[in-house]
Design a protein around this motif. Structure first.
Motif, PDB file in Angstrom:
ATOM      1  N   HIS A 303      39.153 -60.063  44.435  1.00 17.24           N
ATOM      2  CA  HIS A 303      38.030 -60.570  45.229  1.00 17.24           C
ATOM      3  C   HIS A 303      37.688 -61.969  44.734  1.00 17.24           C
ATOM      4  O   HIS A 303      36.852 -62.136  43.850  1.00 17.24           O
ATOM      5  N   THR A 304      38.358 -62.949  45.310  1.00 16.00           N
ATOM      6  CA  THR A 304      38.232 -64.313  44.801  1.00 16.00           C
ATOM      7  C   THR A 304      37.593 -65.274  45.791  1.00 16.00           C
ATOM      8  O   THR A 304      37.438 -66.445  45.487  1.00 16.00           O
ATOM      9  N   PRO A 323      32.145 -55.935  50.619  1.00 15.05           N
ATOM     10  CA  PRO A 323      32.991 -56.165  49.467  1.00 15.05           C
ATOM     11  C   PRO A 323      32.815 -57.594  48.950  1.00 15.05           C
ATOM     12  O   PRO A 323      32.542 -58.502  49.721  1.00 15.05           O
ATOM     13  N   GLY A 324      32.990 -57.790  47.661  1.00 13.45           N
ATOM     14  CA  GLY A 324      32.611 -59.046  47.039  1.00 13.45           C
ATOM     15  C   GLY A 324      33.328 -60.282  47.491  1.00 13.45           C
ATOM     16  O   GLY A 324      32.714 -61.248  47.933  1.00 13.45           O
ATOM     17  N   GLY A 325      34.669 -60.329  47.389  1.00 15.60           N
ATOM     18  CA  GLY A 325      35.367 -61.595  47.543  1.00 15.60           C
ATOM     19  C   GLY A 325      35.589 -62.050  48.952  1.00 15.60           C
ATOM     20  O   GLY A 325      35.553 -63.239  49.236  1.00 15.60           O
ATOM     21  N   GLU A 326      35.868 -61.118  49.872  1.00 13.01           N
ATOM     22  CA  GLU A 326      36.254 -61.516  51.219  1.00 13.01           C
ATOM     23  C   GLU A 326      35.128 -62.233  51.955  1.00 13.01           C
ATOM     24  O   GLU A 326      35.382 -63.001  52.865  1.00 13.01           O
ATOM     25  N   TYR A 338      27.878 -66.035  48.431  1.00 19.32           N
ATOM     26  CA  TYR A 338      28.125 -65.308  49.666  1.00 19.32           C
ATOM     27  C   TYR A 338      27.929 -66.228  50.873  1.00 19.32           C
ATOM     28  O   TYR A 338      27.069 -67.117  50.867  1.00 19.32           O
TER      29      TYR A 338
END
Length: 406
Positions: A303-304, A323-326, A338
């Motif tokens: 998750h970058t 979800p964190g990265g997307e 975000y």
């Protein structure tokens, strides 16, 4: 032209269909929050959705007798969780598999054409037989599954129907074209791979192929690293421009030496998408609907986030929130945050005047499940053009026959 929209969600595909000239006779969605989003925009007088006949509920319980047969288009994206890379991959064993219901509605309404959208995961080898089963059901909707018949036995019966040619000229059949596409190739600032299953009723004799890509990665590289037009357009000074990745040097060199004109527009990037929007942390952000800062973004393995100068990664809904990265933006200095709801809406090509109802997590779920408006429009416009051509050819043929009879 008349249409019906199934599994409408927040309305991405339905807006694309409306932009292509179709008037919805029914827009059906079971999720209350998504319906509240559409209702809020209707209350505000947003023109694309103002006259949508919205029905909150399960498509299987809708009274389809109120909709005439022979409509021009049936469109929708059945729930993707049974086939999603991030889901439990249960396919036909998942109660959310709405493909059987979709086929039932095609059989009832006999639309001239349909557009069905779903996730790339549907095409995985794990689901190969079930994917073929879906396509054959849509091709032969009047060969339904028998009571107590297992789906695989039904698949074998559909295969026999296809090879026998028995249905030709006797039953309702469709010429079905499945295509895996990347939304970035159609002007969406997001690398979002999706399957579109488009069908035309066989008796219409339509010849159709999926629209050609209008945008490309090579064209983006050309504007960034050959002409520099991309950076100039965004007023990024030379000292603030990133260094070209070494892995791209050979590819860019070939682009610079090529004398052939590029036939496509450049992929649109995150920077293109959010251009003109102030930072969601600034005071000026309050002038834009749904443009608020959401804290808590962080990088972890897998998750970058999405780099600013490429199309975004696929926005996702997630089973338990976002979800964190997307759904994160990576700034040029490497920091992350975000996307705001408004930025995410731009990545999904929703108009700025369209607002979303619900909490940040709920709203991002709606956006993660949506079809990009621009992609839906590109597909629906291509279908509309073909249907209009068929109508014009039919009218012309009828006039010739009338003159001959006279």
């Amino acid at each position: 032209m008349k249409a019906v929209e199934l599994y409408a969600g927040a309305g991405g595909l339905a807006m694309g269909v409306s932009l292509a000239g179709f008037k919805p006779l029914a827009v059906v969605e079971w999720d209350r929050w998504a319906c509240d989003t559409i209702r809020e925009n209707q209350r505000r007088g947003f023109p694309l959705v103002a006259d949508w006949p919205l029905h909150e509920g399960d498509v299987r319980h809708f009274d389809w007798s109120a909709v005439p047969q022979d409509i021009d288009l049936l469109a929708g994206g059945p729930p993707c969780q049974p086939f999603s890379m991030g889901g439990k991959h249960q396919a036909h064993d998942d109660t959310r598999d709405m493909f059987p219901a979709t086929v039932d509605i095609v059989r009832r309404l006999r639309p001239k054409a349909f557009i069905v959208e779903n996730v790339k995961g549907l095409t995985r080898s794990t689901f190969a037989n079930y994917y073929q089963y879906i396509l054959l059901q849509l091709e032969f909707p009047e060969v339904p599954r028998r009571k107590s018949e297992e789906w695989f036995d039904h698949l074998l019966r559909l295969q026999a129907e296809r090879t026998s040619g028995r249905s030709k000229g006797r039953r309702l059949t469709y010429n079905v074209v499945p295509t895996l596409v990347n939304a970035a190739d159609y002007g969406v600032p997001q690398k979002r791979e999706r399957v579109f299953i488009v069908g035309f009723r066989s008796d219409l004799g339509v010849e159709w192929s999926f629209p050609r890509a209008t945008h490309s990665y090579d064209a983006l590289l050309h504007t960034q690293w050959v002409t520099g037009e991309y950076w100039e357009r965004h007023a990024v000074s030379r000292k603030n421009r990133p260094t070209m990745p070494q892995v791209l040097e050979s590819r860019v060199r070939k682009l610079a030496l090529s004398l052939l004109p590029l036939e496509t527009l450049p992929w649109r990037t995150v920077r293109d998408a959010v251009a003109g929007l102030p930072s969601p942390q600034s005071r000026a952000a309050s002038a834009y609907a749904d443009h608020r800062f959401q804290p808590g973004a962080r990088v972890y393995p897998g998750h970058t986030g999405s780099p600013l100068d490429l199309p975004a990664k696929t926005l996702k809904a997630g089973d338990h929130g976002v979800p964190g990265g997307e759904n994160m933006l990576v700034n040029p200095d490497g920091t992350v945050r975000y996307f705001s709801v408004r930025e995410s809406a731009r990545v999904q090509t929703f108009p700025d005047g369209f607002v979303f109802h619900g909490s940040w997590t709920e709203t991002m779920r709606q956006l993660g499940n949506a079809v990009p408006v621009a992609l839906g429009h590109a597909v629906a416009r291509s279908v509309a053009e073909r249907l209009i051509r068929v109508q014009l050819e039919k009218a012309s043929s009828q006039r010739v026959s009338e003159r001959g009879a006279a």
